[in-house]
Write an enzyme that holds these catalytic residues in place. Structure first.
Site, PDB file in Angstrom:
ATOM      1  N   THR A  14       0.815  -1.218   0.000  1.00  0.00           N
ATOM      2  CA  THR A  14       0.000   0.000   0.000  1.00  0.00           C
ATOM      3  C   THR A  14       0.848   1.267   0.000  1.00  0.00           C
ATOM      4  OG1 THR A  14      -1.762  -1.110   1.162  1.00  0.00           O
ATOM      5  CG2 THR A  14      -1.739   1.272   1.334  1.00  0.00           C
ATOM      6  N   SER A  59       1.614  -7.546  -1.165  1.00  0.00           N
ATOM      7  CA  SER A  59       2.337  -8.578  -0.401  1.00  0.00           C
ATOM      8  C   SER A  59       1.548  -9.877  -0.272  1.00  0.00           C
ATOM      9  CB  SER A  59       2.743  -8.052   0.969  1.00  0.00           C
ATOM     10  OG  SER A  59       1.661  -8.050   1.860  1.00  0.00           O
ATOM     11  N   SER A  60       0.285  -9.890  -0.665  1.00  0.00           N
ATOM     12  CA  SER A  60      -0.449 -11.167  -0.667  1.00  0.00           C
ATOM     13  C   SER A  60       0.140 -12.113  -1.704  1.00  0.00           C
ATOM     14  CB  SER A  60      -1.928 -10.938  -0.977  1.00  0.00           C
ATOM     15  OG  SER A  60      -2.447 -10.048  -0.040  1.00  0.00           O
ATOM     16  N   ASP A  91       0.303  -6.847   4.881  1.00  0.00           N
ATOM     17  CA  ASP A  91      -0.477  -8.086   5.038  1.00  0.00           C
ATOM     18  C   ASP A  91       0.389  -9.297   5.379  1.00  0.00           C
ATOM     19  OD1 ASP A  91      -2.752  -6.693   4.551  1.00  0.00           O
ATOM     20  OD2 ASP A  91      -3.097  -7.467   2.530  1.00  0.00           O
ATOM     21  N   THR A 277       0.543 -22.694  19.955  1.00  0.00           N
ATOM     22  CA  THR A 277      -0.787 -22.444  20.542  1.00  0.00           C
ATOM     23  C   THR A 277      -1.594 -21.406  19.747  1.00  0.00           C
ATOM     24  OG1 THR A 277      -1.973 -21.566  22.476  1.00  0.00           O
ATOM     25  CG2 THR A 277       0.298 -20.818  22.191  1.00  0.00           C
ATOM     26  N   CYS A 279      -3.466 -19.395  21.245  1.00  0.00           N
ATOM     27  CA  CYS A 279      -3.478 -18.179  22.057  1.00  0.00           C
ATOM     28  C   CYS A 279      -2.424 -17.232  21.516  1.00  0.00           C
ATOM     29  CB  CYS A 279      -3.139 -18.497  23.511  1.00  0.00           C
ATOM     30  SG  CYS A 279      -4.346 -19.546  24.308  1.00  0.00           S
TER      31      CYS A 279
HETATM   32  N1  ASP Z   1      -2.571  -5.414   0.578  1.00  0.00           N
HETATM   33  C1  ASP Z   1      -1.451  -4.599   0.998  1.00  0.00           C
HETATM   34  C2  ASP Z   1      -0.212  -5.462   0.985  1.00  0.00           C
HETATM   35  O1  ASP Z   1       0.026  -6.169   1.924  1.00  0.00           O
HETATM   36  C3  ASP Z   1      -1.691  -4.014   2.333  1.00  0.00           C
HETATM   37  C4  ASP Z   1      -0.548  -3.173   2.839  1.00  0.00           C
HETATM   38  O2  ASP Z   1       0.347  -2.799   2.127  1.00  0.00           O
HETATM   39  O3  ASP Z   1      -0.538  -2.821   4.016  1.00  0.00           O
HETATM   40  O4  ASP Z   1       0.532  -5.437   0.027  1.00  0.00           O
END
Ligand code: ASP
Length: 342
Positions: A14, A59-60, A91, A277, A279
């Site tokens: 982002t 980053s996904s 992410d 875990t 948690c």
């Molecule tokens: N979807 C974005 C990413 O992880 C979110 C971010 O940059 O914070 O690339």
């Protein structure tokens, strides 16, 4: 005294995105625009150079290949720079920072990930503060002129975290990360306060960059009513070599024969079973309750207080490092880069 030299490596996220007016979605744009948005970064008393990956990503879409590419870039430029700042989407930042902490053995310079929740060009963006303070922290030096930070970190919203202890817990707030099992390493207020006693010690050994990760790793979160058998069959037929079990509380799971038999089958097939875990805070203490005693006897390994992100990337790293089952177990239960208790 010469200015500290920092290399910014832009991967996407982002922080550098703009809105695609046609599709209405956020898409990445190029580094020059990031720097143009914050001209003051050129006046920090830091010699700044920047580069970007060939493929800028949300980053996904990060993969272990990107982690290896980043590790190789750091290896190539290691002697030329005093520190590295990686601009990355938030992410999967906790995964990437964890992975790099294992790939860069004997790191003696800062590698700090940062990003932002709002694109850099927006008026209320958190990108400006995150980037400027990250650069300042990466440039910090001790009295001997050595880098003060010697580890892979994440800086986000006033706080510096050990990267392999982090978890992204909030998708909206600027304060997006948590490190519940290890305290923050530094805090930025009017001054930057570094908690020196929490940092990893300076390594005198030479940097060793690992470039192998084995992705035959799976994670299974326990829930009441889980039928584990189909998972075990799937793991076996997919060639999975390590299964991380996200258990209850201090490492507990059901005691019925079906569940225990399934775990036994994994261990009998020399598939590593690592217990962490669900948690967010605290650790696995196998054998504390009857509900985990059987797991210890079977050879299930304790991941103590590893985050899921650190457990997954550590397992990929360890599987990539050795094919020996006992050695894999030994490495997984030993702290390699400040990622776990004990
Ligand atoms: N979807 C974005 C990413 O992880 C979110 C971010 O940059 O914070 O690339």
């Amino acid at each position: 005294m010469s200015k500290p030299k920092i290399l910014i490596i832009y991967t996407g996220g982002t922080i550098g995105m703009i809105r695609d007016e046609v599709k209405g979605t956020l898409k990445p744009f190029r580094l020059q625009r990031v720097i143009k948005s914050i001209p003051s970064i050129l006046h920090l008393g830091i010699e700044l150079h920047a580069m970007e990956l060939d493929r800028i990503i949300d980053s996904s879409n990060v993969t272990p290949l990107v982690w290896i590419e980043l590790a190789e870039i750091i290896e190539e430029y290691y002697t030329q720079y005093d520190g590295f700042v990686i601009l990355h989407g938030s992410d999967t930042m906790a995964y990437s920072a964890s992975a790099l902490s294992f790939l860069l053995e004997n790191l003696a310079k800062p590698v700090i990930f940062t990003g932002s929740q709002l694109p850099i060009g927006l008026p209320r963006s958190d990108a400006r503060e995150n980037l400027i303070t990250t650069l300042q922290i990466a440039a910090l030096q001790n009295a001997k002129g050595q880098p003060m930070i010697n580890e892979v970190c994440i800086y986000f919203e006033d706080k510096l975290y050990r990267g392999n202890r982090t978890h992204k817990f909030n998708s909206e707030n600027f304060d997006a990360f948590l490190s519940l099992n290890y305290p923050i390493l530094a805090e930025a207020g009017v001054h930057i306060q570094v908690y020196q006693e929490r940092l990893l010690p300076q390594s005198n050994a030479e940097l060793v960059v690992h470039t192998k990760m084995n992705t035959n790793v799976a994670i299974l979160k326990l829930f009441p009513g889980l039928n584990i058998l189909p998972y075990v069959q799937a793991f076996k037929s997919a060639g999975i070599e390590a299964v991380i079990i996200e258990s209850y509380g201090s490492g507990n799971g059901p005691t019925d024969e079906g569940f225990l038999g399934a775990i036994q089958e994994l261990v009998d097939n020399q598939i590593i079973v690592l217990n962490i875990t669900q948690c967010r805070e605290g650790k696995v203490e196998m054998g504390k309750y009857e509900t985990s005693a059987a797991l210890v006897k079977m050879g299930v390994l304790s991941g103590t207080d590893l985050t899921a992100e650190a457990a997954i990337t550590k397992a990929m790293f360890v599987l990539g490092k050795t094919e020996n089952y006992a050695e894999r177990g030994r490495l997984l239960t030993q702290g390699l880069s400040g990622e776990m208790f004990g």
